[in-house]
Design a protein around this motif. Sequence first.
Motif, PDB file in Angstrom:
ATOM      1  N   ALA A   1       0.850  -1.211   0.000  1.00  0.00           N
ATOM      2  CA  ALA A   1       0.000   0.000   0.000  1.00  0.00           C
ATOM      3  C   ALA A   1       0.879   1.253   0.000  1.00  0.00           C
ATOM      4  CB  ALA A   1      -0.888   0.008   1.231  1.00  0.00           C
ATOM      5  N   PRO A   2       0.583   2.228  -0.869  1.00  0.00           N
ATOM      6  CA  PRO A   2       1.406   3.431  -0.921  1.00  0.00           C
ATOM      7  C   PRO A   2       1.399   4.175   0.419  1.00  0.00           C
ATOM      8  CG  PRO A   2      -0.296   3.461  -2.635  1.00  0.00           C
ATOM      9  CD  PRO A   2      -0.548   2.258  -1.796  1.00  0.00           C
ATOM     10  N   ARG A   3       2.566   4.709   0.786  1.00  0.00           N
ATOM     11  CA  ARG A   3       2.694   5.403   2.066  1.00  0.00           C
ATOM     12  C   ARG A   3       1.705   6.576   2.176  1.00  0.00           C
ATOM     13  NH1 ARG A   3       8.150   8.145   3.893  1.00  0.00           N
ATOM     14  NH2 ARG A   3       7.140   9.392   5.472  1.00  0.00           N
ATOM     15  N   SER A   4       1.504   7.255   1.039  1.00  0.00           N
ATOM     16  CA  SER A   4       0.607   8.418   1.056  1.00  0.00           C
ATOM     17  C   SER A   4      -0.797   8.003   1.501  1.00  0.00           C
ATOM     18  CB  SER A   4       0.554   9.063  -0.324  1.00  0.00           C
ATOM     19  OG  SER A   4       0.133   8.114  -1.278  1.00  0.00           O
ATOM     20  N   MET A   5      -1.236   6.809   1.074  1.00  0.00           N
ATOM     21  CA  MET A   5      -2.574   6.344   1.446  1.00  0.00           C
ATOM     22  C   MET A   5      -2.615   6.001   2.939  1.00  0.00           C
ATOM     23  SD  MET A   5      -4.012   3.099   2.132  1.00  0.00           S
ATOM     24  CE  MET A   5      -5.623   2.355   2.125  1.00  0.00           C
ATOM     25  N   VAL A   6      -1.567   5.310   3.406  1.00  0.00           N
ATOM     26  CA  VAL A   6      -1.523   4.894   4.810  1.00  0.00           C
ATOM     27  C   VAL A   6      -1.569   6.131   5.713  1.00  0.00           C
ATOM     28  CG1 VAL A   6      -0.013   3.822   6.537  1.00  0.00           C
ATOM     29  CG2 VAL A   6      -0.349   2.715   4.309  1.00  0.00           C
ATOM     30  N   GLU A   7      -0.785   7.158   5.368  1.00  0.00           N
ATOM     31  CA  GLU A   7      -0.747   8.376   6.188  1.00  0.00           C
ATOM     32  C   GLU A   7      -2.101   9.103   6.165  1.00  0.00           C
ATOM     33  OE1 GLU A   7       4.020   9.296   5.683  1.00  0.00           O
ATOM     34  OE2 GLU A   7       2.612  10.265   4.328  1.00  0.00           O
ATOM     35  N   PHE A   8      -2.699   9.141   4.998  1.00  0.00           N
ATOM     36  CA  PHE A   8      -3.978   9.843   4.816  1.00  0.00           C
ATOM     37  C   PHE A   8      -5.069   9.209   5.681  1.00  0.00           C
ATOM     38  CE2 PHE A   8      -7.899  11.035   2.809  1.00  0.00           C
ATOM     39  CZ  PHE A   8      -7.675  12.202   2.094  1.00  0.00           C
ATOM     40  N   VAL A   9      -5.201   7.894   5.611  1.00  0.00           N
ATOM     41  CA  VAL A   9      -6.312   7.252   6.333  1.00  0.00           C
ATOM     42  C   VAL A   9      -6.057   7.249   7.838  1.00  0.00           C
ATOM     43  CG1 VAL A   9      -6.950   5.881   4.315  1.00  0.00           C
ATOM     44  CG2 VAL A   9      -5.535   4.832   6.082  1.00  0.00           C
ATOM     45  N   ARG A  10      -4.783   7.120   8.238  1.00  0.00           N
ATOM     46  CA  ARG A  10      -4.480   7.166   9.685  1.00  0.00           C
ATOM     47  C   ARG A  10      -4.825   8.538  10.254  1.00  0.00           C
ATOM     48  NH1 ARG A  10       0.706   3.654   9.830  1.00  0.00           N
ATOM     49  NH2 ARG A  10      -0.239   1.663  10.403  1.00  0.00           N
ATOM     50  N   ALA A  11      -4.512   9.601   9.489  1.00  0.00           N
ATOM     51  CA  ALA A  11      -4.816  10.960   9.953  1.00  0.00           C
ATOM     52  C   ALA A  11      -6.311  11.125  10.204  1.00  0.00           C
ATOM     53  CB  ALA A  11      -4.322  11.986   8.942  1.00  0.00           C
ATOM     54  N   LEU A  12      -7.124  10.389   9.427  1.00  0.00           N
ATOM     55  CA  LEU A  12      -8.579  10.503   9.568  1.00  0.00           C
ATOM     56  C   LEU A  12      -9.137   9.512  10.584  1.00  0.00           C
ATOM     57  CD1 LEU A  12      -9.353  11.052   5.810  1.00  0.00           C
ATOM     58  CD2 LEU A  12      -9.997  12.622   7.627  1.00  0.00           C
ATOM     59  N   GLY A  13      -8.247   8.771  11.237  1.00  0.00           N
ATOM     60  CA  GLY A  13      -8.692   7.889  12.323  1.00  0.00           C
ATOM     61  C   GLY A  13      -9.086   6.486  11.905  1.00  0.00           C
ATOM     62  N   ALA A  14      -8.850   6.121  10.652  1.00  0.00           N
ATOM     63  CA  ALA A  14      -9.190   4.743  10.238  1.00  0.00           C
ATOM     64  C   ALA A  14      -8.139   3.771  10.767  1.00  0.00           C
ATOM     65  CB  ALA A  14      -9.261   4.664   8.713  1.00  0.00           C
ATOM     66  N   GLU A  15      -8.552   2.504  10.949  1.00  0.00           N
ATOM     67  CA  GLU A  15      -7.609   1.461  11.395  1.00  0.00           C
ATOM     68  C   GLU A  15      -7.164   0.663  10.182  1.00  0.00           C
ATOM     69  OE1 GLU A  15      -9.594  -0.804  14.613  1.00  0.00           O
ATOM     70  OE2 GLU A  15     -10.831   0.984  14.795  1.00  0.00           O
ATOM     71  N   LEU A  16      -5.912   0.220  10.225  1.00  0.00           N
ATOM     72  CA  LEU A  16      -5.397  -0.580   9.106  1.00  0.00           C
ATOM     73  C   LEU A  16      -5.133  -1.992   9.567  1.00  0.00           C
ATOM     74  CD1 LEU A  16      -2.972   2.062   7.667  1.00  0.00           C
ATOM     75  CD2 LEU A  16      -4.739   0.925   6.345  1.00  0.00           C
ATOM     76  N   GLU A  17      -5.529  -2.930   8.754  1.00  0.00           N
ATOM     77  CA  GLU A  17      -5.281  -4.340   9.029  1.00  0.00           C
ATOM     78  C   GLU A  17      -4.415  -4.825   7.849  1.00  0.00           C
ATOM     79  OE1 GLU A  17      -6.928  -6.066  11.611  1.00  0.00           O
ATOM     80  OE2 GLU A  17      -6.544  -8.124  10.935  1.00  0.00           O
ATOM     81  N   ILE A  18      -3.159  -5.146   8.151  1.00  0.00           N
ATOM     82  CA  ILE A  18      -2.240  -5.484   7.046  1.00  0.00           C
ATOM     83  C   ILE A  18      -2.171  -7.001   6.853  1.00  0.00           C
ATOM     84  CG2 ILE A  18       0.092  -5.129   6.111  1.00  0.00           C
ATOM     85  CD1 ILE A  18      -0.922  -2.441   6.885  1.00  0.00           C
ATOM     86  N   VAL A  19      -2.470  -7.444   5.645  1.00  0.00           N
ATOM     87  CA  VAL A  19      -2.333  -8.871   5.307  1.00  0.00           C
ATOM     88  C   VAL A  19      -0.935  -9.052   4.729  1.00  0.00           C
ATOM     89  CG1 VAL A  19      -3.139 -10.667   3.706  1.00  0.00           C
ATOM     90  CG2 VAL A  19      -4.784  -9.154   4.831  1.00  0.00           C
ATOM     91  N   ASP A  20      -0.080  -9.835   5.393  1.00  0.00           N
ATOM     92  CA  ASP A  20       1.291  -9.882   4.855  1.00  0.00           C
ATOM     93  C   ASP A  20       1.656 -11.198   4.180  1.00  0.00           C
ATOM     94  OD1 ASP A  20       1.388 -11.125   7.286  1.00  0.00           O
ATOM     95  OD2 ASP A  20       2.439  -9.457   8.279  1.00  0.00           O
ATOM     96  N   THR A  21       0.693 -12.110   4.049  1.00  0.00           N
ATOM     97  CA  THR A  21       1.007 -13.355   3.321  1.00  0.00           C
ATOM     98  C   THR A  21       0.225 -13.387   2.010  1.00  0.00           C
ATOM     99  OG1 THR A  21       1.086 -14.363   5.499  1.00  0.00           O
ATOM    100  CG2 THR A  21       1.224 -15.867   3.615  1.00  0.00           C
ATOM    101  N   PRO A  22       0.945 -13.338   0.868  1.00  0.00           N
ATOM    102  CA  PRO A  22       0.231 -13.369  -0.422  1.00  0.00           C
ATOM    103  C   PRO A  22      -0.280 -14.788  -0.738  1.00  0.00           C
ATOM    104  CG  PRO A  22       2.609 -13.280  -0.780  1.00  0.00           C
ATOM    105  CD  PRO A  22       2.405 -13.239   0.695  1.00  0.00           C
ATOM    106  N   ASP A  23      -1.108 -14.911  -1.764  1.00  0.00           N
ATOM    107  CA  ASP A  23      -1.557 -16.247  -2.179  1.00  0.00           C
ATOM    108  C   ASP A  23      -0.478 -16.919  -3.034  1.00  0.00           C
ATOM    109  OD1 ASP A  23      -1.738 -15.151  -4.711  1.00  0.00           O
ATOM    110  OD2 ASP A  23      -3.932 -15.042  -4.735  1.00  0.00           O
ATOM    111  N   GLU A  24      -0.770 -18.084  -3.588  1.00  0.00           N
ATOM    112  CA  GLU A  24       0.250 -18.862  -4.296  1.00  0.00           C
ATOM    113  C   GLU A  24       0.752 -18.140  -5.561  1.00  0.00           C
ATOM    114  OE1 GLU A  24      -2.759 -19.741  -3.536  1.00  0.00           O
ATOM    115  OE2 GLU A  24      -3.871 -20.243  -5.354  1.00  0.00           O
ATOM    116  N   ASN A  25      -0.036 -17.170  -6.081  1.00  0.00           N
ATOM    117  CA  ASN A  25       0.412 -16.412  -7.266  1.00  0.00           C
ATOM    118  C   ASN A  25       1.111 -15.109  -6.883  1.00  0.00           C
ATOM    119  OD1 ASN A  25      -0.900 -18.317  -8.930  1.00  0.00           O
ATOM    120  ND2 ASN A  25      -2.848 -17.281  -8.507  1.00  0.00           N
ATOM    121  N   GLY A  26       1.329 -14.901  -5.597  1.00  0.00           N
ATOM    122  CA  GLY A  26       2.014 -13.681  -5.159  1.00  0.00           C
ATOM    123  C   GLY A  26       1.065 -12.501  -4.991  1.00  0.00           C
TER     124      GLY A  26
END
Length: 350
Positions: free
Chosen positions: A97-122
């Motif tokens: 996820a682009p840093r600009s998006m992460v910073e934008f949504v955090r500033a507005l109080g949204a929570e982020l849930e990061i999925v760090d394991t891709p599927d078999e196709n990456g």
Amino acid sequence: MIYDNVLETVGRTPVVRLRRITAGNGSEILVKLESFNPAGSIKDRTALGMVVRAELDGRLKPDGTIIESTSGNMGKALALIGAARGYRVILVTDPKAPRSMVEFVRALGAELEIVDTPDENGGYQRPRRERVRRLTGEIPDSFWPDQYNNADNAATHAEQTARELLAEVDSFDALVAAVGTGGHISGISATLKREKPRVVTVGVDAAGSAAFGFPVGCWAMRGLGIAWPPGNLRHELVDQVQLVTDHEGIATSRMLARSEGLLVGESAGAAVFGALNYAHRHPGSRIVTMCPDGGANYFGESFDDAWLRERGLFAPIAANGLDRLDRLIEAAADPVHPPVHRADRVAESG
Ligand SMILES: Cc1ncc(COP(=O)(O)O)c(C=O)c1O
């Protein structure tokens, strides 16, 4: 004008005529700048439409939680709506996820849930959707907008975006729009086909995207392109499809900034390249082109020469002279992929 809350400022975006990026044959390209929405993209309209309809029929309750899989503009729009209307917002995303998006949504109080394991196709898209499903099962009063399959996405554009456009531009010959979920092209086209049936609709997709059933490959542009045909794309409402390569789309977004003062995103660049191709083929025509977001989302990427070089995208732009206005305009007359008309798509799919 005094508004009661920020969400009343969604929509009524400006339409601007291109002065230098033109085919020079009496045709005219008008661009509708969706970056003027409060969270910066056309997704403000889509998200607000889906949320309001869910509130009306009880799918979203007061004090409910909005959960969506996104790594871009939909996340920004939902974060803004959550803040303005008092909802908890959880955005399921991944490490890319682009840093600009992460910073934008955090500033507005949204929570982020990061999925760090891709599927078999990456890919992360499927595991992200699975995480949303799990969370909606665990969190009471949660609502998943599901922009790819939610019919309220296209309905919002049919009722609002299209009406706004018809009120602003009295007559035009073609509408050009980039395709992600298919929501805005399908919605706007549905209204146009009813009220201005002579307007030709052109869907712009990334070369490599499978939205229109072409074989899936890779592409770098963000905002458009998908590995499967999205549920919100109504093929019968799209008269022509223009596949645009990364170097054509990105070169056009950079040119829009330098030669028109219009800072727009990559999908807007691709859409304007498609519009320019249409303009070459139809002297004297007037073409409305949707520009879904602004260029500031891409400063560290497609507006950065070093970033383009690392990804091998600088060479094809330079080798084809697409960093020069005259050559870019010429290239749009003879694009890498010629436009495909609906009759041919139907014939091919048997
Ligand atoms: C920058 C950008 N361009 C284009 C699109 C495509 O719009 P739609 O989902 O309505 O097809 C999106 C939507 O994700 C977007 O964020």
